[in-house]
Design a protein around this motif. Structure first.
Motif, PDB file in Angstrom:
ATOM      1  N   ALA A 163       0.838  -1.207   0.000  1.00 51.76           N
ATOM      2  CA  ALA A 163       0.000   0.000   0.000  1.00 51.76           C
ATOM      3  C   ALA A 163       0.870   1.253   0.000  1.00 51.76           C
ATOM      4  CB  ALA A 163      -0.954  -0.008   1.188  1.00 51.76           C
ATOM      5  N   GLU A 164       1.955   1.257   0.777  1.00 54.78           N
ATOM      6  CA  GLU A 164       2.842   2.424   0.810  1.00 54.78           C
ATOM      7  C   GLU A 164       3.522   2.635  -0.537  1.00 54.78           C
ATOM      8  OE1 GLU A 164       5.386   1.745   4.183  1.00 54.78           O
ATOM      9  OE2 GLU A 164       3.901   2.557   5.566  1.00 54.78           O
ATOM     10  N   ALA A 165       3.954   1.545  -1.166  1.00 51.59           N
ATOM     11  CA  ALA A 165       4.583   1.662  -2.487  1.00 51.59           C
ATOM     12  C   ALA A 165       3.571   2.181  -3.507  1.00 51.59           C
ATOM     13  CB  ALA A 165       5.153   0.319  -2.924  1.00 51.59           C
ATOM     14  N   ARG A 166       2.348   1.680  -3.440  1.00 52.03           N
ATOM     15  CA  ARG A 166       1.317   2.145  -4.366  1.00 52.03           C
ATOM     16  C   ARG A 166       0.970   3.603  -4.091  1.00 52.03           C
ATOM     17  NH1 ARG A 166      -3.343  -1.263  -6.935  1.00 52.03           N
ATOM     18  NH2 ARG A 166      -1.576  -2.657  -6.788  1.00 52.03           N
ATOM     19  N   ARG A 167       0.894   3.973  -2.819  1.00 51.25           N
ATOM     20  CA  ARG A 167       0.623   5.369  -2.461  1.00 51.25           C
ATOM     21  C   ARG A 167       1.701   6.283  -3.030  1.00 51.25           C
ATOM     22  NH1 ARG A 167       2.284   7.246   2.961  1.00 51.25           N
ATOM     23  NH2 ARG A 167       4.255   6.662   1.995  1.00 51.25           N
ATOM     24  N   ASN A 168       2.955   5.856  -2.910  1.00 54.57           N
ATOM     25  CA  ASN A 168       4.061   6.660  -3.426  1.00 54.57           C
ATOM     26  C   ASN A 168       4.003   6.766  -4.948  1.00 54.57           C
ATOM     27  OD1 ASN A 168       4.918   7.112  -0.846  1.00 54.57           O
ATOM     28  ND2 ASN A 168       6.509   5.557  -0.895  1.00 54.57           N
ATOM     29  N   ARG A 169       3.584   5.699  -5.603  1.00 55.18           N
ATOM     30  CA  ARG A 169       3.428   5.741  -7.059  1.00 55.18           C
ATOM     31  C   ARG A 169       2.330   6.735  -7.438  1.00 55.18           C
ATOM     32  NH1 ARG A 169      -0.138   3.429  -9.553  1.00 55.18           N
ATOM     33  NH2 ARG A 169      -0.263   2.966 -11.728  1.00 55.18           N
ATOM     34  N   LEU A 170       1.203   6.652  -6.749  1.00 52.37           N
ATOM     35  CA  LEU A 170       0.097   7.583  -7.018  1.00 52.37           C
ATOM     36  C   LEU A 170       0.515   9.024  -6.728  1.00 52.37           C
ATOM     37  CD1 LEU A 170      -2.849   5.503  -5.499  1.00 52.37           C
ATOM     38  CD2 LEU A 170      -2.390   5.908  -7.938  1.00 52.37           C
ATOM     39  N   LEU A 171       1.268   9.214  -5.643  1.00 52.22           N
ATOM     40  CA  LEU A 171       1.776  10.550  -5.315  1.00 52.22           C
ATOM     41  C   LEU A 171       2.710  11.037  -6.416  1.00 52.22           C
ATOM     42  CD1 LEU A 171       2.007  12.881  -3.205  1.00 52.22           C
ATOM     43  CD2 LEU A 171       4.028  11.686  -2.341  1.00 52.22           C
ATOM     44  N   GLY A 172       3.582  10.153  -6.882  1.00 55.78           N
ATOM     45  CA  GLY A 172       4.503  10.510  -7.947  1.00 55.78           C
ATOM     46  C   GLY A 172       3.778  10.931  -9.208  1.00 55.78           C
ATOM     47  N   LEU A 173       2.706  10.239  -9.538  1.00 52.82           N
ATOM     48  CA  LEU A 173       1.921  10.606 -10.717  1.00 52.82           C
ATOM     49  C   LEU A 173       1.219  11.944 -10.521  1.00 52.82           C
ATOM     50  CD1 LEU A 173       0.447   7.100 -11.638  1.00 52.82           C
ATOM     51  CD2 LEU A 173       2.279   8.346 -12.823  1.00 52.82           C
ATOM     52  N   VAL A 195       2.267  14.434  -8.527  1.00 48.86           N
ATOM     53  CA  VAL A 195       3.294  15.471  -8.585  1.00 48.86           C
ATOM     54  C   VAL A 195       3.773  15.646 -10.030  1.00 48.86           C
ATOM     55  CG1 VAL A 195       5.610  16.137  -7.833  1.00 48.86           C
ATOM     56  CG2 VAL A 195       4.001  15.170  -6.189  1.00 48.86           C
ATOM     57  N   ALA A 196       3.919  14.545 -10.752  1.00 50.54           N
ATOM     58  CA  ALA A 196       4.350  14.629 -12.149  1.00 50.54           C
ATOM     59  C   ALA A 196       3.407  15.517 -12.947  1.00 50.54           C
ATOM     60  CB  ALA A 196       4.415  13.231 -12.767  1.00 50.54           C
ATOM     61  N   GLU A 197       2.126  15.385 -12.687  1.00 48.25           N
ATOM     62  CA  GLU A 197       1.139  16.237 -13.365  1.00 48.25           C
ATOM     63  C   GLU A 197       1.381  17.707 -13.024  1.00 48.25           C
ATOM     64  OE1 GLU A 197      -3.561  17.108 -12.833  1.00 48.25           O
ATOM     65  OE2 GLU A 197      -2.995  14.998 -12.945  1.00 48.25           O
ATOM     66  N   LYS A 198       1.676  17.979 -11.760  1.00 49.36           N
ATOM     67  CA  LYS A 198       1.960  19.355 -11.325  1.00 49.36           C
ATOM     68  C   LYS A 198       3.234  19.884 -11.971  1.00 49.36           C
ATOM     69  CE  LYS A 198      -1.417  19.236  -8.335  1.00 49.36           C
ATOM     70  NZ  LYS A 198      -2.708  19.612  -8.842  1.00 49.36           N
ATOM     71  N   LEU A 199       4.163  18.973 -12.280  1.00 52.81           N
ATOM     72  CA  LEU A 199       5.435  19.359 -12.901  1.00 52.81           C
ATOM     73  C   LEU A 199       5.334  19.429 -14.424  1.00 52.81           C
ATOM     74  CD1 LEU A 199       7.880  17.173 -10.766  1.00 52.81           C
ATOM     75  CD2 LEU A 199       7.375  19.611 -10.490  1.00 52.81           C
ATOM     76  N   GLY A 200       4.158  19.090 -14.956  1.00 50.28           N
ATOM     77  CA  GLY A 200       3.980  19.131 -16.404  1.00 50.28           C
ATOM     78  C   GLY A 200       4.496  17.896 -17.118  1.00 50.28           C
ATOM     79  N   LEU A 201       4.678  16.808 -16.387  1.00 54.49           N
ATOM     80  CA  LEU A 201       5.166  15.563 -16.983  1.00 54.49           C
ATOM     81  C   LEU A 201       3.983  14.677 -17.354  1.00 54.49           C
ATOM     82  CD1 LEU A 201       7.990  14.730 -14.409  1.00 54.49           C
ATOM     83  CD2 LEU A 201       8.238  15.892 -16.610  1.00 54.49           C
ATOM     84  N   SER A 202       4.145  13.899 -18.410  1.00 52.42           N
ATOM     85  CA  SER A 202       3.105  12.951 -18.787  1.00 52.42           C
ATOM     86  C   SER A 202       3.753  11.729 -19.431  1.00 52.42           C
ATOM     87  CB  SER A 202       2.111  13.608 -19.760  1.00 52.42           C
ATOM     88  OG  SER A 202       2.770  14.010 -20.942  1.00 52.42           O
ATOM     89  N   GLY A 203       2.956  10.702 -19.639  1.00 52.22           N
ATOM     90  CA  GLY A 203       3.438   9.490 -20.293  1.00 52.22           C
ATOM     91  C   GLY A 203       4.585   8.820 -19.578  1.00 52.22           C
ATOM     92  N   ASP A 204       5.616   8.469 -20.355  1.00 60.21           N
ATOM     93  CA  ASP A 204       6.773   7.765 -19.801  1.00 60.21           C
ATOM     94  C   ASP A 204       7.517   8.613 -18.773  1.00 60.21           C
ATOM     95  OD1 ASP A 204       6.222   5.556 -21.341  1.00 60.21           O
ATOM     96  OD2 ASP A 204       7.687   6.042 -22.900  1.00 60.21           O
ATOM     97  N   ALA A 205       7.563   9.923 -18.993  1.00 61.25           N
ATOM     98  CA  ALA A 205       8.254  10.803 -18.043  1.00 61.25           C
ATOM     99  C   ALA A 205       7.549  10.794 -16.694  1.00 61.25           C
ATOM    100  CB  ALA A 205       8.331  12.227 -18.596  1.00 61.25           C
ATOM    101  N   ALA A 206       6.222  10.774 -16.704  1.00 63.56           N
ATOM    102  CA  ALA A 206       5.460  10.721 -15.452  1.00 63.56           C
ATOM    103  C   ALA A 206       5.680   9.383 -14.749  1.00 63.56           C
ATOM    104  CB  ALA A 206       3.973  10.952 -15.725  1.00 63.56           C
ATOM    105  N   SER A 207       5.690   8.302 -15.510  1.00 60.67           N
ATOM    106  CA  SER A 207       5.931   6.975 -14.925  1.00 60.67           C
ATOM    107  C   SER A 207       7.326   6.885 -14.322  1.00 60.67           C
ATOM    108  CB  SER A 207       5.754   5.887 -15.980  1.00 60.67           C
ATOM    109  OG  SER A 207       4.417   5.828 -16.401  1.00 60.67           O
ATOM    110  N   ALA A 208       8.306   7.431 -15.029  1.00 62.77           N
ATOM    111  CA  ALA A 208       9.682   7.420 -14.517  1.00 62.77           C
ATOM    112  C   ALA A 208       9.780   8.238 -13.239  1.00 62.77           C
ATOM    113  CB  ALA A 208      10.643   7.957 -15.571  1.00 62.77           C
TER     114      ALA A 208
END
Length: 107
Positions: free
Chosen positions: A25-35, A37-50
């Protein structure tokens, strides 16, 4: 094996399962958080996943949420996004509930 031994073994299995689900759950939460934040940073697609993978890895640098919060706070500040640590922690709590439900559901 005595009844006490069987009960102890059952408690140990339950504890191990609970810890595994918490970790997932913590790993999934961090992944969701990363996605998020990536949106806030203007990242999408592979860059957001990375970026999401970087956020997941941040927790392994230092146990607990502190390193994750520091990483995303630094990254957001570098892009000029006005999101506070408190707002990040609130989002993490929201995402933890979502992640725990997903892990429990097996999705």
């Amino acid at each position: 094996m005595t009844t006490f031994d069987k009960r102890e073994e059952g408690f140990e299995r339950k504890f191990a399962l609970d810890e595994e689900q918490k970790f997932k759950a913590e790993a999934r939460r961090n992944r969701l958080l990363g996605l998020w934040v990536a949106e806030k940073l203007g990242l999408s697609g592979d860059a957001a996943s990375a970026y999401a993978k970087e956020v997941i890895a941040a927790e392994f640098e230092e146990a607990g949420d502190a390193e994750v919060v520091r990483k995303v706070s630094r990254d957001l500040a570098a892009k000029g996004a006005a999101i506070t640590e408190a707002q990040i922690r609130v989002k993490m709590d929201e995402l933890m509930a979502q992640a725990a439900a997903q892990v429990k559901a097996g999705t």
